[in-house]
Design a protein around this motif. Structure first.
Motif, short mmCIF file in Angstrom:
data_model
loop_
_atom_site.label_atom_id
_atom_site.label_comp_id
_atom_site.label_asym_id
_atom_site.label_seq_id
_atom_site.Cartn_x
_atom_site.Cartn_y
_atom_site.Cartn_z
N GLY A 225 0.82 -1.21 0.00
CA GLY A 225 0.00 0.00 0.00
C GLY A 225 0.85 1.26 0.00
N PHE A 226 1.92 1.26 0.80
CA PHE A 226 2.83 2.40 0.79
C PHE A 226 3.48 2.58 -0.58
CE2 PHE A 226 2.68 2.12 5.46
CZ PHE A 226 2.69 3.46 5.79
N ALA A 227 3.88 1.48 -1.20
CA ALA A 227 4.48 1.56 -2.54
C ALA A 227 3.48 2.14 -3.53
CB ALA A 227 4.94 0.17 -2.98
N ALA A 228 2.22 1.72 -3.44
CA ALA A 228 1.18 2.22 -4.35
C ALA A 228 0.97 3.72 -4.17
CB ALA A 228 -0.13 1.47 -4.11
N VAL A 229 0.96 4.18 -2.91
CA VAL A 229 0.80 5.62 -2.65
C VAL A 229 1.97 6.40 -3.25
CG1 VAL A 229 0.78 7.38 -0.84
CG2 VAL A 229 -0.61 5.32 -0.60
N GLY A 230 3.18 5.85 -3.14
CA GLY A 230 4.34 6.50 -3.75
C GLY A 230 4.22 6.59 -5.26
N ILE A 231 3.74 5.52 -5.88
CA ILE A 231 3.57 5.50 -7.34
C ILE A 231 2.53 6.53 -7.78
CG2 ILE A 231 2.66 4.11 -9.25
CD1 ILE A 231 3.94 1.66 -7.79
N ILE A 232 1.40 6.58 -7.07
CA ILE A 232 0.34 7.53 -7.42
C ILE A 232 0.81 8.97 -7.22
CG2 ILE A 232 -2.00 8.28 -6.87
CD1 ILE A 232 -1.64 5.50 -8.28
N THR A 233 1.61 9.21 -6.17
CA THR A 233 2.17 10.54 -5.97
C THR A 233 3.06 10.93 -7.14
OG1 THR A 233 2.14 10.22 -3.57
CG2 THR A 233 3.54 11.99 -4.41
N GLY A 234 3.83 9.97 -7.65
CA GLY A 234 4.66 10.23 -8.83
C GLY A 234 3.82 10.59 -10.04
N CYS A 235 2.69 9.90 -10.23
CA CYS A 235 1.79 10.22 -11.35
C CYS A 235 1.29 11.66 -11.25
CB CYS A 235 0.60 9.26 -11.35
SG CYS A 235 0.96 7.58 -11.87
N LEU A 236 0.93 12.08 -10.04
CA LEU A 236 0.41 13.43 -9.86
C LEU A 236 1.50 14.48 -10.11
CD1 LEU A 236 -1.83 12.92 -6.70
CD2 LEU A 236 -2.58 13.25 -9.07
N ILE A 237 2.73 14.17 -9.72
CA ILE A 237 3.84 15.11 -9.97
C ILE A 237 4.10 15.22 -11.47
CG2 ILE A 237 6.32 15.49 -9.66
CD1 ILE A 237 6.03 14.22 -6.87
N TRP A 238 4.13 14.08 -12.16
CA TRP A 238 4.28 14.10 -13.61
C TRP A 238 3.13 14.88 -14.25
CZ3 TRP A 238 8.25 13.59 -16.50
CH2 TRP A 238 9.25 12.64 -16.25
N GLY A 239 1.91 14.61 -13.76
CA GLY A 239 0.74 15.28 -14.32
C GLY A 239 0.81 16.79 -14.14
N ALA A 240 1.24 17.26 -12.96
CA ALA A 240 1.35 18.70 -12.71
C ALA A 240 2.41 19.32 -13.62
CB ALA A 240 1.70 18.94 -11.25
N ALA A 241 3.54 18.64 -13.77
CA ALA A 241 4.61 19.17 -14.61
C ALA A 241 4.18 19.26 -16.07
CB ALA A 241 5.86 18.28 -14.48
N VAL A 242 3.55 18.20 -16.55
CA VAL A 242 3.09 18.18 -17.95
C VAL A 242 1.98 19.21 -18.15
CG1 VAL A 242 1.91 16.79 -19.70
CG2 VAL A 242 3.78 15.80 -18.36
N ALA A 243 1.05 19.30 -17.20
CA ALA A 243 -0.06 20.24 -17.33
C ALA A 243 0.44 21.69 -17.40
CB ALA A 243 -1.03 20.08 -16.16
N LEU A 244 1.39 22.04 -16.54
CA LEU A 244 1.90 23.41 -16.53
C LEU A 244 2.65 23.72 -17.83
CD1 LEU A 244 3.14 23.71 -12.85
CD2 LEU A 244 1.15 24.82 -13.87
#
Length: 208
Positions: free
Chosen positions: A41-60
């Protein structure tokens, strides 16, 4: 394309992408099987956090480019279309026969080390950024502010990923067993390849 149509099409495509085995799936399955559901579960949360960081960078980045430059939109459109077609053809013509669920040595440092490992696994994978850059803009309806909508798409992908991760953790043995079958892996790769190919052609024909 309306907002509802864009979101509906995106949920289908992103859902299929989420189901297709990759490095993130391997990490979650391996962690759940060897180190238990809590650390998975901790690993999954880390992965999802990475997706959101990528998403924010790409969106901006894309938000500024797409709003300011028609040339940038055209270049991005053709580059994205070529990438998706190439990706789709490779999955169709060269599907994998097996999916390895091993992800290397366990992390040291307790539960949160798995969250850090999941985050770094995602952030250090440049394919994630390339895929977001080529995939997300084609679901952008006319007249919608690019940056917030693209981040919304990334958030939807993250939510789908979190849901799938929970399913993986809760049913590690049967799902891992299915992913060891060559026929299942080939079917997933070809199905995903067909979707990517279709979206690549559609993106090439899309007009702003």
């Amino acid at each position: 394309m309306t907002i509802v149509q864009a979101l509906s099409a995106y949920v289908v495509a992103a859902g299929l992408l989420t189901l297709t085995p990759g490095l993130d799936t391997a990490l979650i399955l391996r962690t759940a099987a060897v180190d238990g559901p809590k650390r998975a579960g901790f690993a999954a949360v880390g992965i999802i956090t990475g997706c959101l960081i990528w998403g924010a960078a790409v969106a901006l980045g894309l938000g500024v480019l797409l709003a300011a430059s028609k040339l940038a939109f055209t270049v991005l459109k053709w580059a994205g279309a070529a990438y998706l077609v190439w990706l789709g053809l490779n999955l169709i013509l060269k599907p994998r026969d097996r999916f390895e669920v091993s992800s290397g040595a366990p992390a040291a440092g307790g539960d949160f080390a798995w969250m850090r490992r999941g985050l770094l696994t995602n952030l250090l994978n440049p394919k994630m950024g390339v895929f977001y850059i080529s995939f997300l803009p084609q679901f952008l309806p006319a007249g919608v502010a690019p940056a917030p909508f693209i981040f919304l798409l990334a958030t939807i992908h993250a939510a789908l990923g979190l849901t799938w991760s929970a399913c993986l953790i809760g049913a590690t043995r049967p799902i891992a067993g299915a992913l060891k079958r060559a026929s299942v892996v080939r079917w997933l790769d070809r199905l995903t390849g067909g979707v990517f190919l279709g979206f690549g052609v559609r993106l090439a024909l899309e007009r702003r």
